[in-house]
Design a protein around this motif. Structure first.
Motif, short mmCIF file in Angstrom:
data_model
loop_
_atom_site.label_atom_id
_atom_site.label_comp_id
_atom_site.label_asym_id
_atom_site.label_seq_id
_atom_site.Cartn_x
_atom_site.Cartn_y
_atom_site.Cartn_z
N VAL A 69 0.88 -1.05 -0.13
CA VAL A 69 0.00 -0.21 0.04
C VAL A 69 0.73 1.39 -0.06
CG1 VAL A 69 -1.90 -1.14 1.33
CG2 VAL A 69 -0.13 0.19 2.58
N ILE A 70 0.25 2.29 -0.44
CA ILE A 70 0.94 3.83 -0.19
C ILE A 70 -0.11 4.15 0.80
CG2 ILE A 70 1.49 5.97 -1.16
CD1 ILE A 70 1.48 4.37 -3.86
N LEU A 71 0.49 4.58 1.94
CA LEU A 71 -0.07 5.48 2.99
C LEU A 71 -0.11 6.76 2.57
CD1 LEU A 71 1.37 3.84 6.42
CD2 LEU A 71 -1.03 3.13 4.96
N GLY A 72 -0.91 7.61 2.50
CA GLY A 72 -1.14 9.11 2.38
C GLY A 72 -0.49 9.79 3.63
N GLY A 73 -0.24 11.07 3.66
CA GLY A 73 0.41 11.87 4.75
C GLY A 73 -0.47 11.67 6.01
N ASP A 85 5.73 8.34 -9.08
CA ASP A 85 6.72 7.19 -9.23
C ASP A 85 6.27 6.23 -8.21
OD1 ASP A 85 8.20 8.63 -11.15
OD2 ASP A 85 9.37 9.47 -9.48
N ILE A 86 5.80 6.50 -7.08
CA ILE A 86 5.49 5.56 -6.15
C ILE A 86 4.20 4.72 -6.74
CG2 ILE A 86 4.97 5.01 -3.56
CD1 ILE A 86 6.25 7.66 -2.86
N ILE A 87 3.28 5.46 -7.12
CA ILE A 87 2.03 4.96 -7.56
C ILE A 87 2.58 3.83 -8.72
CG2 ILE A 87 -0.19 5.25 -8.92
CD1 ILE A 87 -0.42 7.86 -7.10
N SER A 88 3.18 4.39 -9.55
CA SER A 88 3.37 3.62 -10.86
C SER A 88 4.40 2.32 -10.50
CB SER A 88 4.20 4.36 -12.09
OG SER A 88 5.33 4.92 -11.45
N GLY A 96 -2.31 -3.34 -5.59
CA GLY A 96 -2.27 -2.56 -4.07
C GLY A 96 -3.36 -1.72 -3.89
N TYR A 97 -2.86 -0.91 -2.80
CA TYR A 97 -4.10 0.50 -2.51
C TYR A 97 -3.19 1.79 -2.36
CZ TYR A 97 -7.18 -3.49 -2.25
OH TYR A 97 -7.98 -4.67 -2.52
N TYR A 98 -3.69 2.89 -2.59
CA TYR A 98 -3.46 4.27 -2.18
C TYR A 98 -4.51 4.62 -1.06
CZ TYR A 98 -2.27 9.10 -2.32
OH TYR A 98 -1.83 10.24 -2.11
#
Lengths: 432, 461
Positions: free
Chosen positions: B233-237, B362-365, B370-372
């Motif tokens: 996952v990408i954890l937002g701020g 770049d992180i998303i790509s 997964g999930y943002y």
């Protein structure tokens, strides 16, 4: 007390002199004596002296509310002025109202006069008992206190209640440790009106300490399955607060999003489920005597034998939605016990978990919930296998109420609620 | 503004003990409009004096709801008596704190008392905009919250101070029904440090925020359940800030270390990937004022940053004067009290994961499946570092591209394990400060961070 009565009456007079017909005033004074322990050692003794004045006006249907902790004459006058000023920009809403006079009363509740020396002795004894009987436990924080209060309540219809009250409370936060291994923390507490019994025997304190000692070594659940969840009284209280608050409470009834809004007098739960809000029950120490609008509190059924008997509505939301108000404003939940022991409930579970604490966000309005099962044990083939970690449960609170497996014959009374253990089927349990 | 009625009592502090004397005024204002109905319209004000006395390892404390000489004398005497009672019964015989240099601090800020009608009119106008533009919503709530503290502090050593802490927020909450009748909800707080009249001059300035919430809500309305399990996952701020506060911050509060937190066994050890650094900022972060700045704490300690994790290594704790003495560390100015009747506890201030060098795109790509995860409404963590955060807005990521929105879910993990999976850190920074931290007393706190790519457990179906 005479001083407080005069101040509350004076406050209502001041408001009426301004031409405002509907108002509420409460004036109180309290003293708290409190011992703290941190990291397993005594740390602090506090004595707090405080006052409270709260003023509500419904100025041609426009609501204002002010609370301050000063009760001198100037502060009362200023609070009245600020409250009226606050009301002047409010939207008129005739649904706001105060209770009529039925029977004015003076209440004495609990144990108003503290025995501070005895309280300290009982607290010392609790620390000794924990050290000797539960040596793996570290007390992260312990707060033991007595609160003594006097209050005078008045409303513009002539309702007058005077209350003198006192209670002791014990709150413990603790975890178990062995070398570098530790359990999750857990909180246990009670309120009581007597120092006759050792604190460790009250509520579920002893059982909670023993359970946490067994939670140092945990095993994550593998994969995902549909199973049974057994909630001990403390976590059952959280489930009930979430479910009933979400489906029967003011916000979702007022905005129309409650999924039970058309279910009054219909079946919403298993017929073995009966839940009352009962602040006047003898076992409830911290129960209210009257609502904020001035109605004398009465016990009432929320769910009786699976049938929704009442929403938990304030007078305002009741008037606003054309429904009946709740007969009290508390959540002093009492759930009727079943006829099977906890150990027999566990023996009947093929695969599931005992959820000591559910760490999760607010459920969705429709009742969907997910949370991490903390302080929990895995059950397989009728036996407790191990404590678990990194395990989530998810389901729907409305479905849960219909998927009851069993309610225990044992109940725990912590002074605020009286609840059994309850097991529910068809819950998603997922691990790594 | 508080009148200084306390400093003249300093000569009467007991000589063989550490003493704090505080006068405090706290205000909170609250207005809530639910579906056009004004359901909350309240003002609360509390003030009083308190004293805390430390002697031989125990504290005595007392407070009174008055700000006059008699009240000051009474609380000083009661605090001394309570400390003596505890000392006589407990006999810990611990040493006195290390002395601090004397000093004075005054932020010279006077907090304005905003009339209640300003909040109500602002709420009504914003509610009217939402109702008119988006009539299809199943529910809407506009809420305004403003709280402030003003404190006068005298201590037997350290800084005497006068300081203030006002903050104000507008919350917009919207709900909509899906085609199958399920209600989905989304909310956003706007605001920060400062009184309402400083932060909000025109409801129209919030219309873009409302429109953004609505657009996200409509995507969430079409959302899908997350696929449960261990995911990239990408954890937002918002989420990395929550992680910094809940899952790491609490475990490195020195009083909780003494209570057995996981950090006690990990000082000077690797607890995160080398991309992760984490600091509790006192008052200034990245060259500008932190969201909720603290210059002096309620023990009279000048506040300074507490570096907690440096390139993945756990380097320190947040301390009071008592715990600093215990651990042989410097006090960091983290001891804060909420109300006049509260004693100082170790509390966070502005706790944040530090930004890295990666670009969000770049992180998303880089994520195949997964999930943002962007917004959260709730976070809880254990002293073991095991955490749970509620997720209210997020998107699928498939083959490096954002996909469908997801419905409300929960993520969980164990902080010092999960942080070792962090392999990308964005160069941006997102702060939030609307919440209260709960630890015996509530306390306003700031938290923040960049986007983090990592692995966590996600709930769902």
């Amino acid at each position: 007390m005479e001083n407080l009565k005069a101040k509350a009456s004076k406050c209502i007079e001041l408001i009426k002199e301004k031409g405002i017909e509907k108002a509420i005033c409460s004036v109180s004074s309290n003293v708290i004596s409190e011992f703290n322990a941190d990291g397993g050692e005594f740390s602090l003794f506090r004595t707090l002296f405080d006052n409270s004045l709260s003023v509500t006006v419904y100025n041609k249907g426009r609501k204002g509310f002010v609370s301050v902790n000063r009760i001198d004459d100037d502060s009362i006058s200023r609070a009245v002025e600020n409250c009226i000023s606050a009301s002047e920009s409010a939207t008129p809403d005739e649904a706001w109202d105060v209770a009529p006079v039925t029977e004015n009363a003076a209440f004495v509740k609990g144990c108003p006069e503290p025995d501070v020396d005895r309280l300290f002795e009982r607290t010392e004894e609790l620390m000794r008992d924990i050290a000797s009987r539960h040596p793996l436990i570290i007390i992260e924080q312990m707060i033991v206190k007595h609160i003594r209060g006097e209050s005078a309540y008045r409303n513009s219809n002539g309702v007058e209640y005077n209350t003198l009250y006192g209670e002791y409370s014990i709150e413990l936060m603790f975890s178990a440790h062995e070398g570098s291994l530790s359990s999750s923390f857990y909180g246990s507490g009670v309120c009581t009106d007597t120092l006759e019994k050792s604190f460790i025997t009250l509520g579920s304190i002893e059982e909670d300490l023993a359970n946490v000692e067994k939670q140092i070594r945990t095993v994550p659940i593998e994969g995902k399955f549909i199973g049974t969840v057994l909630f001990p009284p403390q976590s059952l209280a959280s489930v009930l607060y979430s479910a009933l608050g979400n489906f029967c409470g003011n916000t979702t009834i007022l905005d129309g999003t409650s999924i039970w809004k058309e279910e009054l007098n219909k079946k919403v739960a298993d017929e073995r489920i009966t839940v009352t809000s009962a602040p006047l029950d003898d076992r409830i120490i911290c129960g209210e005597m009257f609502t904020s609008e001035g109605f004398r509190s009465e016990n009432y059924y929320i769910i009786k034998e699976g049938i929704l008997k009442s929403f938990m509505l304030s007078y305002y939301v009741a008037n606003k939605t054309g429904r009946d108000r709740a007969k009290n404003a508390s959540a002093s939940f009492i759930m009727s016990p079943g006829d099977i022991s906890v150990s027999d409930i566990i023996k009947g579970i093929d695969k599931g978990i005992i959820v000591g604490r559910l760490s999760g966000g607010e459920p969705s309005t429709n009742g969907d919930f997910t949370g991490v099962a903390k302080n929990s044990f895995y059950i397989e083939n009728g036996k407790i296998v191990n404590a678990v970690s990194e395990t989530m449960i998810s389901g729907n609170l409305a479905d849960l109420m219909k998927n009851l497996r069993a309610i225990s014959s044992e109940v725990i009374c912590d002074g605020a609620t009286v609840l059994p253990y309850a097991a529910f089927d068809n819950v998603t349990i997922s691990g790594k | 503004m508080l009148q200084d009625i306390i400093s003249k009592h300093k000569p009467f502090f007991p000589s063989s003990a550490h003493t704090e004397l505080r006068a405090q005024l706290s205000r909170s204002k609250s207005v809530t409009v639910i579906a056009g109905n004004l359901t909350t319209n309240t003002r609360n004000e509390t003030s009083g004096v308190s004293s805390r006395v430390y002697k031989n390892g125990v504290y005595g404390f007392s407070s009174a709801a008055a700000c006059d000489d008699e009240a000051v004398k009474n609380v000083l005497k009661a605090a001394c008596d309570n400390a003596a009672f505890m000392d006589a019964h407990v006999r810990k015989n611990k040493a006195m704190f290390n002395a601090l240099p004397y000093g004075k601090y005054d932020d010279k800020i006077e907090i304005s008392d905003v009339p209640q009608k300003n909040y109500i009119e602002f709420s009504k106008e914003l509610d009217n905009y939402i109702h008119t533009k988006y009539p299809g919503l199943s529910s809407r709530i506009v809420a305004i919250r403003e709280d402030s503290m003003e404190k006068l502090l005298c201590t037997s050593d350290g800084f005497d101070a006068h300081f203030t802490a006002p903050r104000s927020y507008v919350y917009v909450i919207m709900s909509a029904s899906t085609d199958s009748g399920v209600t989905v909800e989304l909310f956003a707080p706007v605001g920060g440090c400062g009184t309402f009249d400083m932060n909000f001059t025109d409801p129209a300035l919030l219309y873009p925020t409302v429109d953004d919430i609505y657009e996200k809500l409509m995507r969430k309305r079409e959302g899908v359940y997350a696929d449960a399990g261990l995911k990239t996952v990408i954890l937002g701020g918002d989420l990395s800030g929550m992680l910094a506060h809940e899952a790491v911050g609490h475990t490195v509060e020195a009083d909780l270390v003494l209570g057995g937190s996981v950090a006690g066994h990990n000082l000077n050890k690797r607890v995160a990937s080398e991309l992760v650094s984490l600091t509790d900022f006192a008052h200034t972060a990245f060259g500008v004022s932190a969201p909720l700045p603290v210059y002096v704490d309620d023990e009279g300690t000048p506040a300074k940053d507490a570096v907690l994790i440096d390139k993945g290594i756990l380097t320190g704790y947040m301390n009071s004067r008592e715990t600093a003495l215990h651990f042989g560390m410097e006090p960091t100015g983290n001891a804060r009290a909420f109300s006049f009747s509260d004693e100082p506890l170790i509390r966070m201030r502005n706790t944040a994961v530090l930004p890295g060098k990666d670009k969000l795109e770049d992180i998303i790509s880089s994520v195949d499946d997964g999930y943002y995860l962007i917004n959260t409404n709730n976070g809880q963590a254990d002293t073991t570092g095991e955490f749970m955060f509620g997720i209210t807005m997020g998107y699928e990521i498939k083959n490096g591209k954002l996909g469908r929105a997801i419905l409300d879910t929960t993520i969980s993990g164990v902080a010092f394990e999960m942080l070792k999976t962090v392999d990308m850190v964005s160069d941006s920074m997102n702060w939030s400060s609307a919440g209260f931290c709960g630890k015996k007393q509530p306390m306003p706190v700031g938290m923040g961070g960049p986007e983090l790519r990592c692995k966590v457990m996600i709930g769902g179906k």
